[in-house]
Every structure is written in C-alpha cells, then in structure tokens.
Scaffold this motif. Structure first.
Motif, PDB file in Angstrom:
ATOM      1  N   HIS A  22       0.820  -1.217   0.000  1.00  0.00           N
ATOM      2  CA  HIS A  22       0.000   0.000   0.000  1.00  0.00           C
ATOM      3  C   HIS A  22       0.854   1.267   0.000  1.00  0.00           C
ATOM      4  CE1 HIS A  22      -3.670  -2.248   0.187  1.00  0.00           C
ATOM      5  NE2 HIS A  22      -3.248  -2.916   1.232  1.00  0.00           N
ATOM      6  N   TRP A  23       2.062   1.186   0.493  1.00  0.00           N
ATOM      7  CA  TRP A  23       3.025   2.299   0.380  1.00  0.00           C
ATOM      8  C   TRP A  23       3.232   2.658  -1.086  1.00  0.00           C
ATOM      9  CZ3 TRP A  23       6.857   5.177   3.132  1.00  0.00           C
ATOM     10  CH2 TRP A  23       8.028   5.484   2.440  1.00  0.00           C
ATOM     11  N   PHE A  24       3.479   1.649  -1.908  1.00  0.00           N
ATOM     12  CA  PHE A  24       3.662   1.886  -3.342  1.00  0.00           C
ATOM     13  C   PHE A  24       2.338   2.283  -4.008  1.00  0.00           C
ATOM     14  CE2 PHE A  24       7.333  -1.168  -2.814  1.00  0.00           C
ATOM     15  CZ  PHE A  24       8.331  -0.263  -3.131  1.00  0.00           C
ATOM     16  N   GLU A  25       1.269   1.560  -3.662  1.00  0.00           N
ATOM     17  CA  GLU A  25      -0.025   1.784  -4.320  1.00  0.00           C
ATOM     18  C   GLU A  25      -0.504   3.226  -4.187  1.00  0.00           C
ATOM     19  OE1 GLU A  25      -4.722   0.488  -3.813  1.00  0.00           O
ATOM     20  OE2 GLU A  25      -3.252   0.074  -2.240  1.00  0.00           O
ATOM     21  N   THR A  26      -0.428   3.763  -2.984  1.00  0.00           N
ATOM     22  CA  THR A  26      -1.005   5.091  -2.747  1.00  0.00           C
ATOM     23  C   THR A  26      -0.036   6.226  -3.063  1.00  0.00           C
ATOM     24  OG1 THR A  26      -0.408   4.915  -0.397  1.00  0.00           O
ATOM     25  CG2 THR A  26      -2.652   4.289  -1.014  1.00  0.00           C
ATOM     26  N   SER A  27       1.238   5.897  -3.296  1.00  0.00           N
ATOM     27  CA  SER A  27       2.173   6.945  -3.706  1.00  0.00           C
ATOM     28  C   SER A  27       2.069   7.243  -5.201  1.00  0.00           C
ATOM     29  CB  SER A  27       3.617   6.550  -3.361  1.00  0.00           C
ATOM     30  OG  SER A  27       4.057   5.464  -4.155  1.00  0.00           O
ATOM     31  N   ILE A  28       1.587   6.286  -5.989  1.00  0.00           N
ATOM     32  CA  ILE A  28       1.539   6.473  -7.443  1.00  0.00           C
ATOM     33  C   ILE A  28       0.704   7.690  -7.848  1.00  0.00           C
ATOM     34  CG2 ILE A  28       0.706   5.436  -9.599  1.00  0.00           C
ATOM     35  CD1 ILE A  28       1.609   2.715  -8.465  1.00  0.00           C
ATOM     36  N   PRO A  29      -0.509   7.893  -7.299  1.00  0.00           N
ATOM     37  CA  PRO A  29      -1.279   9.069  -7.732  1.00  0.00           C
ATOM     38  C   PRO A  29      -0.586  10.404  -7.468  1.00  0.00           C
ATOM     39  CG  PRO A  29      -2.704   7.494  -6.613  1.00  0.00           C
ATOM     40  CD  PRO A  29      -1.294   7.033  -6.409  1.00  0.00           C
ATOM     41  N   ILE A  30       0.326  10.447  -6.486  1.00  0.00           N
ATOM     42  CA  ILE A  30       1.042  11.693  -6.205  1.00  0.00           C
ATOM     43  C   ILE A  30       1.909  12.099  -7.403  1.00  0.00           C
ATOM     44  CG2 ILE A  30       2.686  12.805  -4.640  1.00  0.00           C
ATOM     45  CD1 ILE A  30      -0.018  12.186  -3.384  1.00  0.00           C
ATOM     46  N   PHE A  31       2.381  11.104  -8.148  1.00  0.00           N
ATOM     47  CA  PHE A  31       3.230  11.400  -9.297  1.00  0.00           C
ATOM     48  C   PHE A  31       2.437  11.890 -10.514  1.00  0.00           C
ATOM     49  CE2 PHE A  31       5.908   8.399  -6.940  1.00  0.00           C
ATOM     50  CZ  PHE A  31       7.147   9.037  -6.994  1.00  0.00           C
ATOM     51  N   LEU A  32       1.126  11.704 -10.509  1.00  0.00           N
ATOM     52  CA  LEU A  32       0.356  11.987 -11.725  1.00  0.00           C
ATOM     53  C   LEU A  32       0.467  13.443 -12.169  1.00  0.00           C
ATOM     54  CD1 LEU A  32      -2.917   9.912 -11.237  1.00  0.00           C
ATOM     55  CD2 LEU A  32      -0.793   9.268 -12.363  1.00  0.00           C
ATOM     56  N   VAL A  33       0.372  14.366 -11.210  1.00  0.00           N
ATOM     57  CA  VAL A  33       0.456  15.788 -11.554  1.00  0.00           C
ATOM     58  C   VAL A  33       1.810  16.096 -12.174  1.00  0.00           C
ATOM     59  CG1 VAL A  33       0.435  18.130 -10.633  1.00  0.00           C
ATOM     60  CG2 VAL A  33      -1.188  16.434  -9.771  1.00  0.00           C
ATOM     61  N   VAL A  34       2.871  15.495 -11.629  1.00  0.00           N
ATOM     62  CA  VAL A  34       4.219  15.712 -12.166  1.00  0.00           C
ATOM     63  C   VAL A  34       4.317  15.170 -13.587  1.00  0.00           C
ATOM     64  CG1 VAL A  34       6.674  15.240 -11.816  1.00  0.00           C
ATOM     65  CG2 VAL A  34       5.170  15.574  -9.843  1.00  0.00           C
ATOM     66  N   TRP A  35       3.784  13.979 -13.818  1.00  0.00           N
ATOM     67  CA  TRP A  35       3.870  13.366 -15.143  1.00  0.00           C
ATOM     68  C   TRP A  35       3.072  14.148 -16.182  1.00  0.00           C
ATOM     69  CZ3 TRP A  35       2.840   7.906 -12.763  1.00  0.00           C
ATOM     70  CH2 TRP A  35       4.032   7.440 -12.182  1.00  0.00           C
ATOM     71  N   LEU A  36       1.946  14.724 -15.766  1.00  0.00           N
ATOM     72  CA  LEU A  36       1.154  15.533 -16.696  1.00  0.00           C
ATOM     73  C   LEU A  36       1.983  16.694 -17.246  1.00  0.00           C
ATOM     74  CD1 LEU A  36      -2.302  15.684 -14.889  1.00  0.00           C
ATOM     75  CD2 LEU A  36      -1.903  14.785 -17.180  1.00  0.00           C
ATOM     76  N   ALA A  37       2.748  17.331 -16.370  1.00  0.00           N
ATOM     77  CA  ALA A  37       3.577  18.454 -16.805  1.00  0.00           C
ATOM     78  C   ALA A  37       4.842  17.987 -17.508  1.00  0.00           C
ATOM     79  CB  ALA A  37       3.938  19.318 -15.597  1.00  0.00           C
ATOM     80  N   GLU A  38       5.422  16.903 -16.994  1.00  0.00           N
ATOM     81  CA  GLU A  38       6.703  16.421 -17.522  1.00  0.00           C
ATOM     82  C   GLU A  38       6.592  15.932 -18.954  1.00  0.00           C
ATOM     83  OE1 GLU A  38      10.855  15.157 -17.042  1.00  0.00           O
ATOM     84  OE2 GLU A  38       9.554  16.415 -15.800  1.00  0.00           O
ATOM     85  N   PHE A  39       5.528  15.183 -19.252  1.00  0.00           N
ATOM     86  CA  PHE A  39       5.410  14.537 -20.555  1.00  0.00           C
ATOM     87  C   PHE A  39       4.374  15.202 -21.463  1.00  0.00           C
ATOM     88  CE2 PHE A  39       6.672  11.061 -17.567  1.00  0.00           C
ATOM     89  CZ  PHE A  39       7.992  10.963 -18.003  1.00  0.00           C
ATOM     90  N   ILE A  43      -4.934  14.021 -19.437  1.00  0.00           N
ATOM     91  CA  ILE A  43      -5.358  13.216 -18.289  1.00  0.00           C
ATOM     92  C   ILE A  43      -5.919  11.876 -18.765  1.00  0.00           C
ATOM     93  CG2 ILE A  43      -6.970  13.105 -16.344  1.00  0.00           C
ATOM     94  CD1 ILE A  43      -6.736  16.105 -16.079  1.00  0.00           C
ATOM     95  N   LEU A  44      -6.620  11.895 -19.892  1.00  0.00           N
ATOM     96  CA  LEU A  44      -7.177  10.653 -20.430  1.00  0.00           C
ATOM     97  C   LEU A  44      -6.079   9.650 -20.733  1.00  0.00           C
ATOM     98  CD1 LEU A  44      -9.456   8.901 -21.557  1.00  0.00           C
ATOM     99  CD2 LEU A  44      -9.233  10.143 -23.721  1.00  0.00           C
ATOM    100  N   LEU A  45      -5.007  10.087 -21.412  1.00  0.00           N
ATOM    101  CA  LEU A  45      -3.917   9.169 -21.738  1.00  0.00           C
ATOM    102  C   LEU A  45      -3.233   8.670 -20.480  1.00  0.00           C
ATOM    103  CD1 LEU A  45      -2.056   7.749 -23.707  1.00  0.00           C
ATOM    104  CD2 LEU A  45      -0.697   9.852 -23.863  1.00  0.00           C
ATOM    105  N   LEU A  46      -3.018   9.561 -19.520  1.00  0.00           N
ATOM    106  CA  LEU A  46      -2.376   9.134 -18.276  1.00  0.00           C
ATOM    107  C   LEU A  46      -3.265   8.147 -17.528  1.00  0.00           C
ATOM    108  CD1 LEU A  46       0.328   9.713 -17.058  1.00  0.00           C
ATOM    109  CD2 LEU A  46      -0.699  11.520 -15.693  1.00  0.00           C
ATOM    110  N   GLY A  47      -4.573   8.364 -17.596  1.00  0.00           N
ATOM    111  CA  GLY A  47      -5.487   7.404 -16.983  1.00  0.00           C
ATOM    112  C   GLY A  47      -5.408   6.041 -17.645  1.00  0.00           C
ATOM    113  N   LEU A  48      -5.289   6.039 -18.966  1.00  0.00           N
ATOM    114  CA  LEU A  48      -5.160   4.773 -19.694  1.00  0.00           C
ATOM    115  C   LEU A  48      -3.839   4.081 -19.372  1.00  0.00           C
ATOM    116  CD1 LEU A  48      -6.578   5.823 -23.182  1.00  0.00           C
ATOM    117  CD2 LEU A  48      -7.690   4.403 -21.448  1.00  0.00           C
ATOM    118  N   VAL A  49      -2.808   4.867 -19.062  1.00  0.00           N
ATOM    119  CA  VAL A  49      -1.524   4.295 -18.659  1.00  0.00           C
ATOM    120  C   VAL A  49      -1.631   3.680 -17.264  1.00  0.00           C
ATOM    121  CG1 VAL A  49       0.830   4.916 -17.964  1.00  0.00           C
ATOM    122  CG2 VAL A  49      -0.108   5.746 -20.131  1.00  0.00           C
ATOM    123  N   LEU A  50      -2.349   4.352 -16.370  1.00  0.00           N
ATOM    124  CA  LEU A  50      -2.449   3.906 -14.981  1.00  0.00           C
ATOM    125  C   LEU A  50      -3.412   2.738 -14.805  1.00  0.00           C
ATOM    126  CD1 LEU A  50      -1.715   4.372 -12.008  1.00  0.00           C
ATOM    127  CD2 LEU A  50      -3.550   6.058 -11.899  1.00  0.00           C
TER     128      LEU A  50
END
Length: 425
Positions: A22-39, A43-50
């Motif tokens: 659960h440490w790994f599971e719940t940390s993943i959404p924290i990265f989403l905002v960073v990935w949206l800006a980084e790449f 949001i739709l594509l990132l959702g399909l990735v997740l």
C-alpha cells in the motif's frame, strides 16, 4: 494469549509486505500531476496508462493464489517485494510516458501477488490468527497513510525520478529481512507441512476441481460478500477526497494562495485513514471472539447507515462531519479482518492460496467497478445518489451475511475445520 515465536516471525514478515504494497499503491497518484507536466500528455492518456496497473493488482490475485499453493507463500512474497521495488526503479529511469507505463505494469503484476500469498501464510501458519490479522491490517493502513505523505513531501525538494528510486529502497530492505526470517508456514495446521503443500500438482483438472469444491461450499457466498465490500470500499476510498473538497462545511477552512494544493479535505482524508488503523486492530481482535459472518452482518449495517447519514450530517458543520468521517474510517477497515477470517474458516487449508486469490479478485478486481459506477453517478446525479448506491452495496452484503448465518445455523458444515483453534459458524 501471547504470540509464540512462529506467530511473531510470520507477523513481522507479512506486516512488512502489507505495508509496502500500500506504500507503493497510494504513492503512485502523487506522481500523476508531475507526469502531466513532464510529458505534456492528457489526463485521459495518463489514466489509460495507470488503469492496467491497478487492473493487474486486482485480477492478478487469482493466478497469484494458485502459485502460492504450488510454490510456497514466502517465496511468492519475496518476489512480490522485489518486483514492486524493481517497478519503481524502472520509473526512476523513465524518460517517456511509455517507460512509465512499463514501470507501473511491473509494479501492478508484482503487487497482485501479495494479498493471496500473505493471507494464506497467516491462515495456515499462525495460531493466534485474529490478532495477527489485526496487526497485518494496521500495517497496511500505515502504508496507505505514509505512502502519499512521504512521496508528496520528497517531491517538494527532489526530482520525481529520485523520489521514485528512494521509495523503492524500503522494498529491497524488506527482501533482505524476509530472506532471514525463519518460520513454519503451516504451523497452525495439524498434519500438514510445507513440503506436502507445495508438492501438490496444479494441473488444469486440479484447478477446476479445487474451484468447484470452493464454490460448492459456503465460500461461494463469502466471495460475493467480499465483492460487495470491495464495491463499497473502492468507491468510498476513490471519491471521498473529492467529495470532501466540495462540501460547504469546509468552505470557511480554505487555505490561502501561498498554500495552494494543501486543502483541509486532504487532512480529513488522512485522518480517515489513520482512524482505519484502529478499526483494523479492533476488528482483528474481535474475530477471535465472534463468528466472522456475524461481524460482517453488523458492520455492513453500520456502513449502510453511515453512508445514508453522510449528506444530512455534512450540512451540520465541521464537527459532526469529522465524527462521521472518523466512524466511516473505523468501520470501513474494521470489516476487513472479518472477511479475511471468514475465508480461512470456510476453506480447506491446502487451497488457501487459491481461496484468497478469488477473494482479492472480488475485492480489488470486481470491486474496482465502483470507480466507473461512482464517476458516472457523481457526474450525472446528485451527491445523495452516490451514497445511496454505496449504502445499497453495504445492505446487500448484510443480507448475504444474514443468509449465510441462517444457513450455517440450520445445517452443520459437512467439512470439519482443519485449523487448530479456528472459529466455526
């Protein structure tokens, strides 16, 4: 009764594994905002990735349970810990969204192993099962609360790739700890040893036969009960932060622009998860004192009542809302040791991995349907409809639990419980 050495060793090993999943599971959404800006992706594509990684987390539980029965639970848990950590190292090296997708898939596949293997180990190796289920649940809740907190804090100071690498370190340390752990994985089952358990062939006919045996017993009802608990659990956990953020009761507590992104609703949600730690402990201790199906019935009724009370209570002010969220967190997690113990009571020891594989297919796989259901309801209907549907899930679980109690009270099970000290309904 105090835990013996074998129980303590298994408790420590599985608590480490459960907290890290659960440490790994719940940390993943924290990265989403960073990935949206980084790449620079939608949001739709990132959702399909997740989505596929979380799908594997649930639907991979069944084959993981089969492998646990064949190759042994300790080996599978060690591979799970190593695989999750490796997945985060892949994230740390990612330079594009497809590499991120690969890392997440590695994590999801590895994480799917833990619950059937870990709970199978507790059910066959631990004599004080209820107490260890409680400790095990507490460890999971600690991971749920710490994962996003640590990830978010580190991201303030460090690049996200380095944060992903740092988050992987506890997983590798847990592998080293697990390699040194010494315990008997079948210590709670008379007349069974680990060699006998792992030497059983797992041909297709054996798998089908074991599945037919499970679903021709009370486990079939337990499986459906767990699925409805999963629908309630995943729907509540997924959407509660967003729901809290839009409540009028919190409007006067908004923070200033210098603290944008830090909302009071997030603190309430963290408190909700922390109270769940207490719920896990109390629920686990109670499984040693009452039949699991009776505990399920009682808690489902409470959860239904709390869901129906959410809308009127949310209009009464911040204090009643905090109390209601605390009660929701307590009972949402207190129910988990009861269904975990119900599986142990109503299944043979030598198919326990398969049993928990089906259990978490229902909990995390089929239960994840409430993400789509909840999103549709929140978009198209008033908020009260969402909570009414959650209450309906809980009431269905209560009715199924009551039906199982009535059946078991009328007819004794034709298969005796094999575990020493196991409760019988």
């Amino acid at each position: 009764m105090a835990l013996d050495a074998n129980d303590r060793s298994i408790a420590g090993f599985t608590m480490a594994g459960h907290s890290l999943v659960h440490w790994f599971e719940t940390s993943i959404p924290i990265f989403l905002v960073v990935w949206l800006a980084e790449f620079d992706v939608s949001i739709l594509l990132l959702g399909l990735v997740l989505a596929p990684s979380y799908g594997l987390f649930g639907f991979g539980a069944l084959p993981a349970g089969i492998l646990a029965d064949k190759y042994g639970t300790k080996r599978l848990i060690l591979l799970c810990l190593a695989g999750m950590s490796l997945g985060f190292l892949v994230l740390a090296l990612a330079t594009g969204i497809y590499a991120v997708a690969a890392g997440l898939l590695v994590w999801g596949l590895a994480a799917s192993v833990y619950h059937p293997a870990g709970l199978s180990l507790i059910s066959t190796g631990v004599r004080e099962r209820g107490t260890v289920f409680a400790y095990h649940g507490i460890a999971g809740n600690v991971g749920i609360a710490l994962g996003p907190f640590v990830a978010a804090t580190l991201l303030i100071f460090l690049q996200w790739q380095l944060v992903a690498a740092l988050l992987a370190i506890p997983g590798f340390l847990a592998v080293l700890y697990g390699l040194s752990a010494d315990f008997d994985p079948t210590g709670a089952v008379e007349g069974m040893d680990a060699a006998d358990a792992s030497d059983k062939a797992l041909s297709l006919s054996d798998l089908l036969g074991n599945t037919r045996t499970l679903f021709a017993s009370a486990f079939a009802v337990v499986f459906v009960i767990v699925t409805f608990e999963g629908l309630f659990y995943r729907g509540m956990l997924t959407y509660l932060p967003e729901i809290l953020e839009g409540l009028p009761a919190l409007e006067g507590f908004a923070v200033g622009p210098d603290l944008e992104g830090i909302e009071p609703s997030r603190y309430i949600y963290v408190g909700f998860l922390v109270v769940g730690i207490v719920g896990q402990y109390v629920g686990g201790k109670l499984t040693d004192r009452m039949a699991p199906t009776r505990g399920l019935l009682a808690i489902f009724v409470v959860l239904a009542a709390l869901a129906l009370a959410f809308i009127p209570v949310s209009t009464m002010g911040i204090a009643p809302l905090l109390v209601l969220c605390g009660l929701l967190g307590f009972f949402l997690f207190a129910i988990q040791p009861f269904y975990q113990n119900a599986v142990a009571v109503h299944t043979p020891a030598d198919t326990r991995g398969l049993s928990y594989g089906y259990t978490y297919l229902g909990e995390f796989g089929l239960g994840s349907a409430s993400i789509a259901i909840g999103g549709f309801l929140l978009d198209a209907f008033p908020l009260a409809t969402f909570f009414a549907v959650l209450a309906a899930f809980a009431l269905t679980g209560a009715l199924l639990s009551a039906g199982l109690i009535a059946f078991l009270d009328r007819f004794e099970s034709s298969r005796p419980v094999e575990e020493a000290g196991a409760d019988d309904d």
